[in-house]
Enzyme design. Structure first.
Site: not given
Ligand code: GLN
Length: 537
Positions: A383, A509, A511
Site C-alpha cells: 500500500c 493488502h 496480509e
C-alpha cells in the site's frame, strides 16, 4: 433452517486476556468436527467502526472482503477459520445507536420513547441474530468486547441475558477470567474470578463455562473451588495457560475439552470426530524449522506490534510453508538516516515497507526502498509501501526532482502518486476510502503471474491515493513495470522490477488474506526469495 447455536464470550478481571483467540480456537475446534461457524465481535465504544481510530488506540484496522473496517480480532477469526468475515461480524455501540437514531428520525418507533431497554438491546439482539438469518451457520460465537462491569458494556450483557432466556439450550456463555499467580506467596488466586462471576450474576447472567487464563496450571482443588463458587461443574472450568504461539491455543483447548463441553451444553451429540490433522501439521512445521531468515519491517509504529498484526501473522504462515523461521526485525522509519541505514538494514535478507498514512517517517521508508533496490535485497512494498517504491524510483532513477505523493506534498512538481478520481469529492473520514475486495488482472509476462499462477485475482484495499497513470510509460521504459491492473478502473495495483531478483510492491493488502490453511502466495514467495538471498550472501 438450522437450529443455530449461540455462544457468547465475555471477559472479566482485566482486558487483553485473549477473548478473540479463545473464540477463534473454539470455532476452529467446532469446525474440525464438521460444524459451520462464524465469529462476531461486539465493541462497546462509540466510534461507528475502528476505521478512524489511530493504531496507538486500537492496533491494526482489519478490512473484510465487503469493505468493512474492523477490529483486528476479525483477522484472527479469518486466519483460524479460513472463512471470510463481513460487515455483520463487527458491530460497535456507535453503529447500534446510529441505526436506532436513524429509525427514530424516520418515525419507525411510532411515537414511543426510545430507550436503552428495549430499543438499544433489541438492536444488539437483531445484529447477533442477523448472522443466523441465511441459515448457513451451526454456531455463532459472539465476543463481547471490554470487561464485565464496564458501564459501556451493560447493554450488551443485558442483550445476552435476554437471548439466553429466549434461546434456552441453544445458547451458552463462556466467561474468560484471569487467575493471577502471586510469586511472593507462590499461589494462584481465584478471588478475582469469583468477583468477576459475581458481577456477571448481578447482571443476570450465569456463565456455563469459565476459561481461566493463567501463568501456571490449575490443580484439581483450584478447579473445584472455582466450580463451587461460580456454580459450574468442574469439567466446565477450563485452564488456558500461557503458550508460545497463539496457534497452540486450539490444541490446548482441545486437551481441556472446551469443544466437548460446549456441544454438551448446547444439546449436541459428540458423534463427529475432531479432525485437526492439517492444524497439527502446521504446528509441527512451525516448531521444527529447517533454518531461519531475518526480514526487516520498516514502519512508524514499531513499538506497537499490534499495528502490523496481519503482516506479522502472514510471515508466520509463509515461514511455516517454507519450513523456515522468519525473524521480523521492526525498523523505525523515523530514525533511519543516510548515515545509519547500512547498520539498520545491512544484515537483513528481505525488506518490507509497511502501509501507513501521513508524513511521519516517510523519508526513512523511501531510503529503505532505495537500499533494497540498489543492494538487490528482496523487497515487498504494501500500500503506502508501493507508493513509496514508486516515489523512490521517480526521484532516483527517473531523476524527477521533488517527486512525491499528493498526500504528503500538495504542490509536488511530479505527483507520481495522486488522489483517486473517486476520492476527490469525499469529505468525511469514516468508511470513505477505497475499501474491500477489488479485481486485479495480472500481466502474463510478470513475476506476479508466476507467484499467483493465474490472471485474475481479487485482493483487499484501504487507500485514497494511487499510481498516476500519466507516468506509466516513463516508468516502464526505465524498468519499473505495472504487473497488475484493476481491469475496470485502470488502476495500477502491482509493480515490479524485472531486473531485480525480487522486487514487488502492491497497492492492496495481501496480509488480510493469509490464513493458516492458505498462506498468502506473495508472502510465501517473498520469504522464499529471502531464504535464497541469505544463502547467497
Ligand atoms: N496513505 C495511502 C493512501 O491513502 C496509503 C494507505 C495505506 O497504506 N493503507 O493511499
Amino acid at each position: 433452517m438450522k437450529d443455530t447455536r449461540y455462544i457468547f464470550v465475555t471477559g472479566g478481571v482485566v482486558s487483553s486476556l485473549g477473548k478473540g483467540i479463545i473464540s477463534a480456537s473454539l470455532a476452529r475446534l467446532l469446525q474440525a468436527r464438521g460444524y459451520s461457524v462464524t465469529i462476531q465481535k461486539l465493541d462497546p465504544y462509540i466510534n461507528v467502526d475502528p476505521g478512524t481510530l489511530n493504531p496507538y488506540e486500537h492496533g491494526e484496522c482489519y478490512v473484510t472482503e465487503d469493505g468493512a473496517e474492523t477490529d483486528l480480532d476479525l483477522g484472527h477469526y479469518e486466519r483460524f477459520l479460513n472463512v471470510p468475515t463481513s460487515q455483520a461480524n463487527n458491530v460497535t455501540t456507535g453503529r447500534i445507536y446510529q441505526s436506532v437514531i436513524e429509525k427514530e428520525r424516520r418515525g419507525d418507533y411510532l411515537g414511543e420513547t426510545v430507550q436503552v431497554i428495549p430499543h438499544i438491546t433489541d438492536e444488539i439482539k437483531y445484529r447477533i441474530r442477523l448472522l443466523a438469518s441465511h441459515g448457513k451457520y451451526d454456531f455463532i460465537i459472539t465476543e463481547i468486547g471490554g470487561t464485565v462491569g464496564d458501564i459501556e458494556s451493560l447493554p450488551y450483557i443485558e442483550a445476552v441475558r435476554q437471548l439466553r432466556w429466549e434461546l434456552g439450550k441453544l445458547a451458552a456463555v463462556i466467561h474468560l477470567t484471569l487467575v493471577p499467580y502471586l510469586a511472593a506467596s507462590g499461589e494462584l488466586k481465584t478471588k478475582p474470578t469469583q468477583h468477576s462471576v459475581k458481577t456477571l450474576l448481578e447482571l443476570g447472567v450465569q456463565p456455563d463455562v469459565i476459561v481461566c487464563r493463567s501463568e501456571k496450571n490449575l490443580n484439581e482443588s483450584l478447579r473445584n473451588k472455582i466450580a463451587q463458587f461460580c456454580n459450574v461443574d468442574p469439567s466446565s472450568v477450563i485452564e488456558s495457560v500461557d503458550v508460545e504461539t497463539i496457534y497452540e491455543v486450539p490444541m490446548r483447548m482441545r486437551d481441556e475439552k472446551l469443544d466437548e463441553v460446549i456441544l454438551r451444553k448446547t444439546g449436541l451429540e459428540l458423534s463427529t470426530a475432531s479432525d485437526m490433522k492439517g492444524w497439527e501439521q502446521f504446528l509441527f512445521k512451525l516448531h521444527n524449522p529447517k533454518g531461519e531468515v531475518t526480514i526487516g519491517l520498516v514502519g512508524k509504529y514499531v513499538e506497537l506490534k499490534d499495528a502490523y498484526k496481519s503482516i506479522l501473522e502472514s510471515f508466520i504462515h509463509a515461514g511455516t510453508a517454507n519450513q523456515c523461521k522468519v525473524i521480523v526485525k521492526l525498523v523505525h522509519s523515523e530514525f533511519i538516516t543516510g548515515e545509519n541505514i547500512a547498520e539498520q538494514l545491512g544484515g537483513l535478507s528481505g525488506i518490507l515497507v509497511a502501509p501507513g498514512f501521513g508524513e511521519r517517517g516517510i523519508e526513512g521508508k523511501i531510503m529503505s526502498v532505495r537500499y533494497a533496490r540498489e543492494n538487490k535485497i528482496p523487497f515487498l512494498g504494501i500500500c503506502l509501501g508501493m507508493q513509496l517504491a514508486v516515489i523512490e524510483f521517480a526521484r532516483n532513477v527517473l531523476k524527477l526532482e521533488g517527486a512525491h505523493s499528493r498526500e504528503m506534498d500538495r504542490r509536488t512538481p511530479h505527483p507520481v502518486i495522486d488522489i483517486m478520481e473517486s476520492q476527490k469529492k469525499v469529505s468525511g473520514k469514516g468508511g470513505t476510502m477505497r475499501l474491500g475486495s477489488y479485481p486485479c488482472k495480472i500481466n502474463v509476462e510478470s513475476k506476479a503471474w508466476d507467484i499467483y499462477g493465474r490472471e485474475m485475482i481479487t485482493e483487499r484495499h484501504r487507500h485514497r491515493y494511487e499510481f498516476n497513470n500519466k507516468y506509466i510509460d516513463m516508468f516502464a521504459m526505465a524498468g519499473m513495470h505495472a504487473a497488475g491492473v484493476n481491469p475496470n478502473e485502470d488502476l495500477v495495483e502491482m509493480i515490479e522490477l524485472p531486473d531485480h531478483p525480487w522486487f514487488m510492491a502492491v497497492q492492496f493488502h495481501p496480509e488480510y488474506r493469509s490464513t493458516v490453511e492458505n498462506p498468502h502466495p506473495l508472502f510465501v514467495h517473498f520469504v522464499k526469495a529471502a531464504i535464497a538471498y541469505s544463502k547467497q550472501k
